[in-house]
Scaffold this motif. Structure first.
Motif, PDB file in Angstrom:
ATOM      1  N   GLY A 408      16.058  14.427  41.873  1.00  0.00           N
ATOM      2  CA  GLY A 408      16.081  15.392  40.779  1.00  0.00           C
ATOM      3  C   GLY A 408      14.936  16.364  40.743  1.00  0.00           C
ATOM      4  N   HIS A 409      14.183  16.517  41.845  1.00  0.00           N
ATOM      5  CA  HIS A 409      13.059  17.455  41.876  1.00  0.00           C
ATOM      6  C   HIS A 409      13.566  18.897  41.971  1.00  0.00           C
ATOM      7  CE1 HIS A 409      10.330  14.091  42.594  1.00  0.00           C
ATOM      8  NE2 HIS A 409      11.134  13.690  43.557  1.00  0.00           N
ATOM      9  N   ASN A 410      13.065  19.753  41.114  1.00  0.00           N
ATOM     10  CA  ASN A 410      13.393  21.180  41.156  1.00  0.00           C
ATOM     11  C   ASN A 410      12.108  21.990  41.216  1.00  0.00           C
ATOM     12  OD1 ASN A 410      16.245  20.648  40.552  1.00  0.00           O
ATOM     13  ND2 ASN A 410      15.527  20.164  38.499  1.00  0.00           N
ATOM     14  N   ALA A 411      12.023  22.895  42.173  1.00  0.00           N
ATOM     15  CA  ALA A 411      10.860  23.778  42.288  1.00  0.00           C
ATOM     16  C   ALA A 411      11.357  25.178  42.619  1.00  0.00           C
ATOM     17  CB  ALA A 411       9.900  23.290  43.369  1.00  0.00           C
ATOM     18  N   VAL A 412      10.932  26.152  41.848  1.00  0.00           N
ATOM     19  CA  VAL A 412      11.350  27.540  42.050  1.00  0.00           C
ATOM     20  C   VAL A 412      10.108  28.413  42.156  1.00  0.00           C
ATOM     21  CG1 VAL A 412      12.621  29.487  41.082  1.00  0.00           C
ATOM     22  CG2 VAL A 412      13.505  27.161  40.792  1.00  0.00           C
ATOM     23  N   LEU A 413      10.089  29.254  43.174  1.00  0.00           N
ATOM     24  CA  LEU A 413       8.983  30.190  43.391  1.00  0.00           C
ATOM     25  C   LEU A 413       9.458  31.618  43.174  1.00  0.00           C
ATOM     26  CD1 LEU A 413       7.532  28.702  46.710  1.00  0.00           C
ATOM     27  CD2 LEU A 413       6.701  28.287  44.380  1.00  0.00           C
ATOM     28  N   VAL A 414       8.583  32.453  42.680  1.00  0.00           N
ATOM     29  CA  VAL A 414       8.839  33.889  42.555  1.00  0.00           C
ATOM     30  C   VAL A 414       7.793  34.622  43.388  1.00  0.00           C
ATOM     31  CG1 VAL A 414       8.922  35.876  41.012  1.00  0.00           C
ATOM     32  CG2 VAL A 414       9.855  33.686  40.262  1.00  0.00           C
ATOM     33  N   LEU A 415       8.271  35.455  44.298  1.00  0.00           N
ATOM     34  CA  LEU A 415       7.385  36.263  45.140  1.00  0.00           C
ATOM     35  C   LEU A 415       7.694  37.727  44.900  1.00  0.00           C
ATOM     36  CD1 LEU A 415       8.520  33.697  47.322  1.00  0.00           C
ATOM     37  CD2 LEU A 415       6.155  34.292  47.924  1.00  0.00           C
ATOM     38  N   ARG A 416       6.669  38.559  44.957  1.00  0.00           N
ATOM     39  CA  ARG A 416       6.920  39.976  44.722  1.00  0.00           C
ATOM     40  C   ARG A 416       6.042  40.849  45.613  1.00  0.00           C
ATOM     41  NH1 ARG A 416       4.893  40.542  38.479  1.00  0.00           N
ATOM     42  NH2 ARG A 416       2.714  39.963  38.757  1.00  0.00           N
ATOM     43  N   ARG A 417       6.492  42.073  45.748  1.00  0.00           N
ATOM     44  CA  ARG A 417       5.750  43.046  46.552  1.00  0.00           C
ATOM     45  C   ARG A 417       4.339  43.195  46.003  1.00  0.00           C
ATOM     46  NH1 ARG A 417       7.836  46.535  49.939  1.00  0.00           N
ATOM     47  NH2 ARG A 417       9.921  46.268  49.031  1.00  0.00           N
ATOM     48  N   TRP A 418       3.396  43.283  46.921  1.00  0.00           N
ATOM     49  CA  TRP A 418       1.995  43.380  46.506  1.00  0.00           C
ATOM     50  C   TRP A 418       1.668  44.803  46.105  1.00  0.00           C
ATOM     51  CZ3 TRP A 418      -1.749  41.348  44.262  1.00  0.00           C
ATOM     52  CH2 TRP A 418      -3.069  41.816  44.397  1.00  0.00           C
ATOM     53  N   ARG A 419       1.271  44.936  44.853  1.00  0.00           N
ATOM     54  CA  ARG A 419       0.776  46.207  44.329  1.00  0.00           C
ATOM     55  C   ARG A 419      -0.581  45.943  43.688  1.00  0.00           C
ATOM     56  NH1 ARG A 419       6.399  46.636  43.239  1.00  0.00           N
ATOM     57  NH2 ARG A 419       7.319  48.469  44.266  1.00  0.00           N
TER      58      ARG A 419
END
Length: 422
Positions: A408-419
Motif C-alpha cells: 500500500g505504499h504510495n509516493a508521488v513526485l512533482v518535477l518542473r522546469r527550472w526557472r
C-alpha cells in the motif's frame, strides 16, 4: 488548510545530476535513446536456469562488466545490485560536475533504497553453504548482504560524511528516496543528497516466488510484448534489474558552484492504502491524496500538469486503479494529458523504478519528448492518452511521476522546469 494541502517549503531543491543502468543501456543517454525508440529491454533470461520455472523472461542488465567501472578488489565484495548503484552514482556525480571536497563532505547525504537488497549474494551464499560447507561462504557476506549495502558503498566511494540512509517502500522505493532527500535539503540538514534506488533480483528464487504469487506475466514466447501497461490483455509485470540515481542540491548550493540545473524537484506526497498486502485500494483514494499532497507541496494544481509518468506495472488491478486515480485527480483535463509507462520497455526495476521514472520526467521537461507506452494495443480506458507505441512531442513544464508499491505504499513526485528566481 488541511494537513494534505499545507506546504512546508523552506527552499527550492534542484536536480543537477542523473545516472541510470537499465535493461535498455548502461547509462542514462543509452536508456533514454531506447525509451524514445520504443525498444523493449525484456528478453528470455540467460543468467539463470529457467527451464523448470513458470516464468522464463525478464529485464536483465546486458553487457555489464563491473571491473570496467570498479577496481576488481572492490567489485568482488559487492552484490551485483550494489555494483549497479555505484555505476549509476558515478554517472550522476559526473553529470552534476560535483567535486566532493573535505569541506563539503559533511554536508552531503545519501538516501539509497532497495526493495529486495543484495539477494543475489544471499542466494549464492546459501547455495555455497548447502553444497560445499561453511568455509565456502565469503568472509564479506555478513558485512555486505544487508539492504543498506548500496547506501554504505556510495558513501565510501565518494567519502560522504552526511547521513547515509536506506529506505524501502517496495515498488515505490525510488520515489520515496528522492522525496525524503528533498525534505532533508529543505530542512537544512544537507546541502546535497545523492539519492535513488537499485535492485537486481533476477534469481531463481525471486522469479519463482513472484511467479507463484501470480504477479508476473507468463508470455514466455513473446518477451518483448509481455509488459503491457493499461492494455486489456495484460497479465502481470516483468521482473527487471536496474539502478537510478540523482544528485539533488539546494538552490543556493547549486548557484554557489555554478551548476547546470536539469529541473526542480518541487513536490512530494506519500500515503499508505492500509488495505491489502498486495492489492491497491480499489478506488485509489490514498493514492489520489498523495498526488494532491505533492501538487500542494509544489504550490501547483492539477491544471498545471503537462505529463504523467505512470507507475503502470501491467498488472490487472494496479493499472485499473491508476487510471481511476488519474481521472479523479485531473478531472476534465485527464484526457488531454499524455500518460506513459516506461515499464512497458524496461520492465519493473523494483526499487530503481521510481528513480529512473523521475529522471525520465526530467528529460521530458528538458526535451519536450514524451516516451511511449509500447504494447498498449487495446487500452482499457480508451479516453486517456497512453502515448501508444511511439514517442510524442509535448511541451512539458510540469510532470507528475507516480509510484505505488506492494503493502500500500504510495509516493508521488512533482518535477518542473527550472526557472531561477531573479
Amino acid at each position: 488548510m488541511t494537513a494534505d494541502t499545507r506546504s512546508h517549503r523552506s527552499g527550492r531543491v534542484v536536480v543537477t545530476g542523473r545516472g541510470v543502468v537499465s535493461p535498455l543501456g548502461l547509462s542514462w543517454p543509452e536508456t533514454w535513446a531506447g525509451l524514445l525508440d520504443g525498444r523493449s529491454g525484456v528478453a528470455r533470461l540467460t543468467g539463470i536456469e529457467t527451464e523448470d520455472l513458470p516464468v522464463r523472461i525478464g529485464g536483465e542488465i546486458k553487457g555489464f562488466d563491473p571491473e570496467a567501472y570498479l577496481p576488481r578488489k572492490i567489485a568482488r565484495r559487492m552484490d551485483r545490485s550494489v555494483q549497479l548503484a555505484l555505476v549509476a552514482a558515478d554517472e550522476a556525480v559526473r553529470d552534476a560536475g560535483l567535486e566532493i571536497t573535505p569541506e563539503l563532505a559533511p554536508r552531503v547525504a545519501v538516501v539509497m533504497g532497495s526493495a529486495s537488497g543484495p539477494t543475489r549474494s544471499s542466494v549464492a551464499a546459501q547455495e555455497a553453504l548447502a553444497q560445499r560447507g561453511p568455509r565456502a561462504v565469503s568472509p564479506f557476506f555478513f558485512a555486505t548482504s544487508s539492504v543498506d549495502a548500496a547506501a554504505g558503498e556510495v558513501s565510501l566511494r565518494f567519502g560522504l560524511q552526511g547521513s547515509s540512509t536506506c529506505m524501502t517502500t517496495a515498488c515505490a522505493t525510488g520515489s520515496t528516496c528522492l522525496g525524503e532527500a528533498m525534505r532533508m535539503i529543505r530542512l537544512g540538514v544537507a546541502d546535497v543528497v545523492i539519492a535513488g534506488g537499485v535492485d537486481d533480483s533476477i534469481t531463481r528464487l525471486d522469479i519463482n516466488g513472484a511467479a507463484m504469487s501470480q504477479a508476473l506475466s507468463r508470455r514466455n514466447d513473446e518477451p518483448e510484448k509481455a509488459c503491457r501497461p493499461f492494455d486489456r490483455a495484460r497479465d502481470g509485470f516483468v521482473m527487471s534489474a536496474g539502478a537510478g540515481v540523482v544528485v539533488l542540491e539546494s538552490e543556493e548550493h547549486a548557484r554557489s558552484r555554478g551548476a547546470a540545473v536539469h529541473a526542480e524537484l518541487a513536490g512530494y506526497g506519500a500515503t499508505t492504502d492500509a488495505y491489502h498486502v498486495t492489492a491497491p485500494h480499489p478506488d485509489g483514494l490514498p493514492a489520489q491524496r498523495a498526488a494532491h499532497q505533492a501538487l500542494a507541496d509544489a504550490g501547483l494544481t492539477p491544471a498545471d500538469v503537462d505529463y504523467v509518468n505512470a507507475h503502470g506495472t501491467s498488472t490487472p488491478k494496479n493499472d485499473t486503479t491508476e487510471a481511476k486515480v488519474i481521472r479523479s485527480v485531473f478531472g476534465d483535463r485527464a484526457e488531454s494529458i499524455p500518460v506513459s509507462s516506461i515499464k512497458s520497455m524496461t520492465g519493473h526495476m523494483l526499487g530503481a523504478a521510481g528513480a529512473v521514472e523521475a529522471i525520465t520526467a526530467v528529460e521530458a521537461i528538458k526535451t519536450g519528448q514524451v516516451p511511449p507506452t509500447i504494447n498498449c494495443d487495446d487500452p482499457e480506458d480508451r479516453g486517456l492518452n497512453f502515448v501508444p507505441h511511439k514517442a510524442q512531442t509535448h511541451e512539458v513544464d510540469v510532470a507528475v511521476s507516480n509510484s505505488f508499491g506492494f503493502g500500500g505504499h504510495n509516493a508521488v513526485l512533482v518535477l518542473r522546469r527550472w526557472r531561477p528566481a531573479p
